[in-house]
Design a protein around this motif. Structure first.
Motif, short mmCIF file in Angstrom:
data_model
loop_
_atom_site.label_atom_id
_atom_site.label_comp_id
_atom_site.label_asym_id
_atom_site.label_seq_id
_atom_site.Cartn_x
_atom_site.Cartn_y
_atom_site.Cartn_z
N TYR A 1 0.64 -1.22 -0.11
CA TYR A 1 -0.16 0.11 0.04
C TYR A 1 0.96 1.23 -0.11
CZ TYR A 1 -3.53 -3.21 1.48
OH TYR A 1 -4.29 -4.55 1.48
N ASN A 2 0.84 2.18 -1.06
CA ASN A 2 1.74 3.53 -1.04
C ASN A 2 0.53 4.46 -0.99
OD1 ASN A 2 4.43 2.63 -1.73
ND2 ASN A 2 3.25 1.58 -3.19
N VAL A 3 0.41 5.48 -0.11
CA VAL A 3 -0.31 6.68 0.06
C VAL A 3 0.51 7.95 -0.64
CG1 VAL A 3 -1.84 8.03 1.29
CG2 VAL A 3 -1.39 5.58 1.81
N TYR A 4 -0.06 8.54 -1.40
CA TYR A 4 0.56 9.84 -2.05
C TYR A 4 -0.58 10.97 -2.05
CZ TYR A 4 3.54 6.61 -4.48
OH TYR A 4 4.53 5.67 -4.88
N CYS B 1 -11.71 14.59 -11.66
CA CYS B 1 -10.40 14.84 -11.61
C CYS B 1 -10.00 13.14 -10.88
CB CYS B 1 -9.68 15.57 -10.33
SG CYS B 1 -10.25 17.27 -11.10
N ALA B 2 -10.63 12.72 -10.01
CA ALA B 2 -10.56 11.21 -9.15
C ALA B 2 -10.48 10.31 -10.31
CB ALA B 2 -11.63 11.25 -8.05
N ALA B 3 -11.52 10.22 -11.11
CA ALA B 3 -11.63 9.23 -12.28
C ALA B 3 -10.30 9.32 -13.12
CB ALA B 3 -12.80 9.58 -13.17
N SER B 4 -9.87 10.59 -13.65
CA SER B 4 -8.76 10.38 -14.42
C SER B 4 -7.30 10.02 -13.68
CB SER B 4 -8.50 11.93 -14.69
OG SER B 4 -9.45 12.52 -15.53
N VAL B 5 -7.42 10.32 -12.42
CA VAL B 5 -6.30 10.04 -11.78
C VAL B 5 -6.12 8.48 -11.46
CG1 VAL B 5 -5.02 10.11 -9.55
CG2 VAL B 5 -5.79 12.03 -10.46
N THR B 6 -7.34 8.10 -11.09
CA THR B 6 -7.40 6.49 -10.97
C THR B 6 -7.29 5.79 -12.14
OG1 THR B 6 -9.22 7.00 -9.42
CG2 THR B 6 -9.34 4.57 -10.32
N VAL C 1 -0.56 -2.87 -10.09
CA VAL C 1 -1.29 -2.13 -9.54
C VAL C 1 -2.80 -3.00 -9.45
CG1 VAL C 1 -3.01 -0.13 -9.52
CG2 VAL C 1 -0.47 0.09 -9.81
N THR C 2 -3.38 -2.99 -8.40
CA THR C 2 -4.59 -4.02 -8.11
C THR C 2 -6.01 -3.04 -7.77
OG1 THR C 2 -4.15 -4.54 -5.83
CG2 THR C 2 -3.35 -6.00 -7.58
N ASP C 3 -5.58 -1.67 -7.27
CA ASP C 3 -6.46 -0.98 -6.77
C ASP C 3 -5.89 0.39 -6.49
OD1 ASP C 3 -9.39 -0.68 -5.86
OD2 ASP C 3 -8.65 -0.47 -3.89
N VAL C 4 -7.12 1.27 -6.80
CA VAL C 4 -6.72 2.83 -6.63
C VAL C 4 -7.92 3.31 -5.76
CG1 VAL C 4 -6.06 4.98 -7.50
CG2 VAL C 4 -5.45 3.02 -8.55
N ALA C 5 -7.58 4.19 -4.50
CA ALA C 5 -8.71 4.68 -3.92
C ALA C 5 -8.44 6.02 -3.77
CB ALA C 5 -8.76 4.03 -2.38
N ALA D 1 -5.43 12.61 -0.93
CA ALA D 1 -4.62 11.31 -0.72
C ALA D 1 -5.10 10.41 -1.75
CB ALA D 1 -4.54 10.90 0.65
N VAL D 2 -4.19 9.55 -2.35
CA VAL D 2 -4.37 8.42 -3.20
C VAL D 2 -3.86 7.11 -2.55
CG1 VAL D 2 -4.20 7.52 -5.32
CG2 VAL D 2 -4.62 9.96 -5.28
N THR D 3 -4.48 6.23 -2.34
CA THR D 3 -3.82 4.91 -1.90
C THR D 3 -3.79 3.93 -2.97
OG1 THR D 3 -4.82 5.27 0.26
CG2 THR D 3 -4.01 3.09 -0.02
N ILE D 4 -2.79 3.66 -3.36
CA ILE D 4 -2.40 2.53 -4.39
C ILE D 4 -2.15 1.33 -3.80
CG2 ILE D 4 -1.22 2.02 -6.29
CD1 ILE D 4 -0.47 5.11 -6.84
#
Length: 114
Positions: A49-52, A62-67, A76-80, A87-90
């Motif tokens: 898990y990486n948080v940026y 914006c969230a959809a584009s980044v995801t 990558v298995t999930d992006v929140a 914050a984005v958790t990858i």
């Protein structure tokens, strides 16, 4: 050796199809072992898990584009995305390079904070 319920007590190893079946014996498996219709199961060895923090995300678009961009990175298995905090958790099955994450975020029109 086989116990009284017919399940072998031989150890299984990662990559051995028996270790990926969750303890189901061939007699309990409705499709049977080696069935051509059954797909091989892929189980990641570990989850990372990486948080940026990302600047400029203000809406669902914006969230959809980044995801979408981050989801294209290898492993990558999930992006929140949390729009409130930026914050984005990858979640990934392998290490991610900060440089590649930054490039994917930039392609979505944003940048990593800090």
């Amino acid at each position: 050796m086989t116990c009284s319920n017919g399940i072998s007590d031989k150890p299984t190893h990662v990559g051995d199809s028996r270790s990926l079946k969750g303890g189901v014996s061939p007699s309990e498996d409705s499709e049977g072992v080696g069935s051509p219709a059954k797909e091989d199961l892929l189980v990641p060895m570990h989850t990372i898990y990486n948080v940026y923090d990302i600047t400029g995300m203000t809406c669902e678009h914006c969230a959809a584009s980044v995801t979408a961009e981050l989801s294209e990175l290898d492993h990558v298995t999930d992006v929140a995305v949390n729009l409130t905090t930026g914050a984005v958790t990858i979640t990934s099955a392998g290490e991610l390079s900060r440089r590649r994450v930054a490039a994917a975020v930039a392609h979505a029109g944003h940048r990593l904070a800090g």
